[in-house]
Design an enzyme around this catalytic site. Structure first.
Site, short mmCIF file in Angstrom:
data_model
loop_
_atom_site.label_atom_id
_atom_site.label_comp_id
_atom_site.label_asym_id
_atom_site.label_seq_id
_atom_site.Cartn_x
_atom_site.Cartn_y
_atom_site.Cartn_z
N CYS A 64 5.89 -8.09 1.90
CA CYS A 64 6.11 -9.30 1.35
C CYS A 64 4.99 -10.18 2.03
O CYS A 64 4.35 -9.84 2.96
CB CYS A 64 7.58 -9.92 2.13
SG CYS A 64 9.04 -8.79 1.63
N ARG A 99 1.33 -8.01 -2.10
CA ARG A 99 2.27 -7.62 -1.01
C ARG A 99 3.51 -7.32 -1.52
O ARG A 99 4.36 -6.79 -0.78
CB ARG A 99 1.99 -8.36 0.09
CG ARG A 99 0.75 -8.70 0.82
CD ARG A 99 0.99 -9.42 2.12
NE ARG A 99 1.72 -9.41 2.97
CZ ARG A 99 1.24 -8.47 3.93
NH1 ARG A 99 0.06 -8.22 4.26
NH2 ARG A 99 2.09 -8.23 5.07
N TRP A 156 8.98 -7.88 -1.65
CA TRP A 156 9.10 -6.57 -1.85
C TRP A 156 10.12 -6.12 -1.42
O TRP A 156 10.41 -6.08 -0.23
CB TRP A 156 7.81 -5.73 -1.36
CG TRP A 156 7.51 -4.47 -1.81
CD1 TRP A 156 7.24 -3.85 -3.06
CD2 TRP A 156 8.00 -3.10 -1.04
NE1 TRP A 156 7.21 -2.56 -3.19
CE2 TRP A 156 7.83 -1.92 -1.97
CE3 TRP A 156 8.54 -3.14 0.21
CZ2 TRP A 156 8.03 -0.87 -1.60
CZ3 TRP A 156 8.91 -1.54 0.41
CH2 TRP A 156 8.58 -0.61 -0.26
N ASN A 207 9.11 -11.59 6.66
CA ASN A 207 8.56 -10.33 6.31
C ASN A 207 9.01 -9.44 7.29
O ASN A 207 8.58 -9.73 8.54
CB ASN A 207 6.97 -10.62 6.05
CG ASN A 207 6.27 -9.32 5.84
OD1 ASN A 207 6.51 -8.33 5.16
ND2 ASN A 207 4.96 -9.14 6.21
N GLY A 208 9.24 -8.26 6.87
CA GLY A 208 9.88 -7.31 7.78
C GLY A 208 10.96 -6.58 7.66
O GLY A 208 11.63 -6.69 6.54
N GLU A 211 -5.61 13.23 -4.38
CA GLU A 211 -5.73 11.76 -4.73
C GLU A 211 -5.68 11.67 -6.40
O GLU A 211 -5.35 10.50 -6.68
CB GLU A 211 -7.21 11.52 -4.11
CG GLU A 211 -7.68 10.09 -4.14
CD GLU A 211 -6.83 9.01 -3.72
OE1 GLU A 211 -5.76 9.30 -3.12
OE2 GLU A 211 -7.25 7.85 -4.17
N LYS A 231 -3.45 8.69 -7.84
CA LYS A 231 -3.87 7.45 -8.67
C LYS A 231 -3.18 7.47 -9.96
O LYS A 231 -2.73 6.60 -10.61
CB LYS A 231 -5.34 7.70 -8.96
CG LYS A 231 -6.32 7.56 -7.80
CD LYS A 231 -6.51 6.00 -7.31
CE LYS A 231 -5.52 5.70 -6.38
NZ LYS A 231 -5.59 5.79 -5.22
N GLU A 275 0.68 6.66 -9.69
CA GLU A 275 1.20 5.16 -9.09
C GLU A 275 1.01 4.23 -10.24
O GLU A 275 1.54 3.27 -10.31
CB GLU A 275 0.69 4.92 -7.86
CG GLU A 275 -0.85 4.95 -7.84
CD GLU A 275 -1.35 4.35 -6.29
OE1 GLU A 275 -0.69 3.70 -5.63
OE2 GLU A 275 -2.44 4.93 -5.96
N HIS A 279 1.53 31.15 -6.98
CA HIS A 279 2.48 31.53 -5.95
C HIS A 279 3.81 30.63 -6.41
O HIS A 279 4.78 30.32 -5.56
CB HIS A 279 2.18 31.14 -4.69
CG HIS A 279 1.16 31.97 -4.09
ND1 HIS A 279 1.38 33.28 -3.69
CD2 HIS A 279 -0.07 31.85 -3.95
CE1 HIS A 279 0.16 33.95 -3.50
NE2 HIS A 279 -0.58 33.10 -3.43
N LYS A 305 0.62 -3.69 -2.09
CA LYS A 305 -0.67 -3.20 -1.71
C LYS A 305 -0.41 -2.78 -0.12
O LYS A 305 -1.15 -1.76 0.16
CB LYS A 305 -1.50 -4.32 -1.66
CG LYS A 305 -2.76 -4.20 -1.44
CD LYS A 305 -3.82 -3.07 -2.13
CE LYS A 305 -4.97 -2.66 -1.48
NZ LYS A 305 -5.58 -1.31 -2.25
#
Ligand code: M6R
Length: 602
Positions: free
Chosen positions: A2, A27, A75, A99-100, A478, A482, A485, A501, A597
């Site tokens: 947020c 955010r 968010w 926010n939190g 990575e 990428k 997402e 395996h 983000k």
């Protein structure tokens, strides 16, 4: 998560709040809202979805003339992204943004409900405003606010406005960022980060945990743990240049292209012919260090994993890597001959921050590799190495990753030298390679065009496997992160030698394998692993400098002579691949669904 902003002054408040929220949209962008207190009235607006929707709703609203305002971009943590759950939350005559996460909100809600308070949202945040109004019954407003904050457990950056005191914004901060700024016109600003304040505030205070207070025109009152605290202002930069797209389709694309330039910055003043100088970090900081432990999340965790190969191979120091959200609850055994490194682009990731605090409390030496100066992680760490990537706006991290690796490579060489595990010649050779990183990271237009064309064949399938070995296994992780997402396609990163395996059972023509095949590290081994997959009909896209007949698609890399240079070159390729697939699928590359983000909640 947020983003929050606040303003006290004469100017058009709607405009300042919306501009600020635009900067903070990375955010979270499930919903947004704002409230303005002016001429004894509070007006508020909320909208689900991106900020544009709030802008549309407020288009006929004007708020010039002295007043105060708060705004929030959300968010979702508790409660779905609906208008009722959007901030600001309000009571009878007060409004808050938060926010939190308030961990004890259930108990507080029960208590307040029993006293007759009516809750409109499913959020944890709404308790704050009702509790404030309850406390106001027996206290003056600031006292009521202090009592409210004392009752909260958890993480918060809070702004509260109330008709009980129409001139003030009350604020409190614990564990998530909050900045207050002012200028020569006695205007006051609040924000979750620097960006919205650039061009508005001249000086800012980065609030610390347990700071609370109020601001009114020309005055800021600050307390910490109930004691008055001096106002520690810092000058704010005036450049907004880095915040524009410069003609690229998305910030992510721009940031991929920036990697060459920003890594030059990262290396600047730190790399010499046969030595690495890391700012103010004296060699004796590393005295007595026998082991390294690195903690991080997401892409930063992948950078950590890759660097562990360097610390063990180059510096000859034992190195373990942990996902911060796992580390913080596992009762880790920490010894003080261990250097504790955290890696974070934002410097605000809650899990990483908490891991850092645990290590500090256990008495370990700590070092942060971070991109944001003055962030919480930077302020807490004993030593800091800034990555100097500039503001990263795309949710999918790119230039943060490569600059982190540049810093970590430097650090591994520095440690190798201090510990005597590297000869002078080896250091010189490594440094020559290190200095080539900015060139290697330059995007090759032909390769980009090839990836753009190729991407149309990789828009479906039942899954992607990115495979690699050694250093290239973290890069495979990575690559998969990428892709998933921003394209929402299922992808996994796997050690190439481990496919047999289990995962090879998935192989068929609809299983897309992206094979990372550098010539400088275990080429023949990876080749055999890829052949095994190809024999089972998997579709192969190979990245290698060496021709590889059986690949369905092939991206020929330049074939640098150092594994790290091959690593950097392939980093750009996997980033571009994810970008182009995502664009073809019509996704919002910079703001992928469900993500934010900066993850300031656990
Ligand atoms: O700011 P940080 O580096 O601490 O963030 C960690 C992760 O949240 C971040 O890397 C995330 O995984 C990115 N979206 C990856 O592209």
């Amino acid at each position: 998560m947020c983003g929050i902003v606040g303003y006290i002054g004469e100017k058009e408040k709607k405009h300042i709040i919306l501009q600020g929220l635009k900067e903070l949209e990375y955010r979270g962008y499930d919903s947004a809202g704002l409230a303005v207190l002016k001429d004894h009235k509070i007006v508020h607006f909320k909208a689900v979805g991106k900020l544009e929707n709030l802008k549309e709703k407020t288009k006929n609203f004007q708020s010039k003339g002295f007043g105060i305002a708060i705004g929030h971009t959300r968010w979702a943590t508790h409660g779905k992204p609906t208008e009722l759950n959007a901030h600001p939350h309000f009571g009878e005559f007060s409004y808050i943004i938060h926010n939190g996460i308030i961990e004890n909100f259930q108990e507080l809600k029960k208590e307040l409900t029993s006293k007759g308070y009516n809750f409109l949202s499913q959020t944890d945040s709404e308790v704050i405003v009702h509790l404030f109004e309850e406390n106001l019954k027996n206290n003056e407003p600031f006292e009521a606010f202090k009592k409210t904050i004392q009752a909260l457990k958890g993480a918060y950056a809070i702004l509260l406005i109330s008709k009980a005191d129409e001139e003030k914004i009350f604020f409190a901060k614990n564990l998530v960022p909050l900045i207050v700024g002012k200028n020569d016109d006695d205007e006051i600003f609040f924000s979750s980060s620097d960006a919205p304040l650039i061009g508005l505030a001249k000086e800012v205070i980065y609030l610390n945990d347990f700071d609370l207070g109020y601001a009114k025109k020309g005055e800021i009152k600050l307390l910490n743990n109930s004691k008055s605290k001096a106002l520690n202002y810092k000058k704010l930069s005036t450049s907004k240049l880095s915040a524009q797209k410069d003609g690229y389709r998305f910030f992510m694309e721009k940031e991929i292209y920036e990697q060459s330039a920003v890594t030059s910055e990262t290396l600047m003043g730190r790399v010499f012919k046969d030595n690495i100088e890391l700012e103010n970090i004296n060699d004796d900081f590393f005295d007595g260090i026998c082991e390294i432990k690195i903690c991080a999340c997401g892409t930063s965790y992948h950078a950590a994993l890759a660097s562990s190969y360097l610390f063990e191979r180059v510096s000859k120091i034992k190195c373990t890597v942990e996902i911060a959200s796992e580390f913080r609850y596992k009762d880790p055994l920490l010894q003080n001959d261990t250097l504790f490194i955290v890696i974070s682009q934002s410097g605000e990731t809650a899990d990483t921050l908490q891991a850092l605090k645990m290590a500090k409390n256990a008495g370990l030496k700590t070092l942060a590799v971070c991109n944001v100066d003055n962030s919480s992680i930077v302020r807490i760490s004993d030593e800091i190495l800034l990555t100097r990537a500039g503001m990263e706006k795309g949710v999918a991290s790119t230039k943060a990753f490569t600059t982190q690796l540049a810093v970590l490579w430097m650090l591994s060489l520095k440690l190798g030298k201090i510990k005597g595990s590297l000869t002078k010649q080896t250091i010189e050779k490594e440094i020559q390679a290190l200095l080539k990183v900015p060139t290697v990271l330059k995007v090759d237009d032909k390769i980009h065009e090839k990836i753009r064309r190729l991407s149309k064949r990789y828009l479906h399938g039942h899954g992607f496997f990115f495979i690699g070995r050694d250093l290239f296994f973290p890069l495979a992780l990575e690559g998969a992160l990428k892709l998933k997402e921003i394209s929402y396609l299922h992808a996994e990163g796997y050690p190439a030698g481990e496919m047999k395996h289990g995962p090879i059972a998935l192989a068929d023509s609809e299983l897309f394998t992206i094979a990372l095949m550098p010539k400088t590290l275990l080429y023949d081994k990876v080749k055999s692993n890829v052949e095994e997959l190809s024999a089972r009909d998997a579709t192969i896209l190979a990245l290698s400098p060496l021709e590889f007949d059986i690949a369905d698609d092939f991206i020929k890399t330049k074939g640098y002579e150092h594994p790290m240079l091959e690593f950097f070159e392939m980093s750009v390729i996997i980033q571009l691949l994810a970008l182009e697939i995502s664009i073809r699928l019509g996704n919002d590359v910079d703001m992928p669904r469900n993500l934010a983000k900066s993850v300031t909640v656990e």
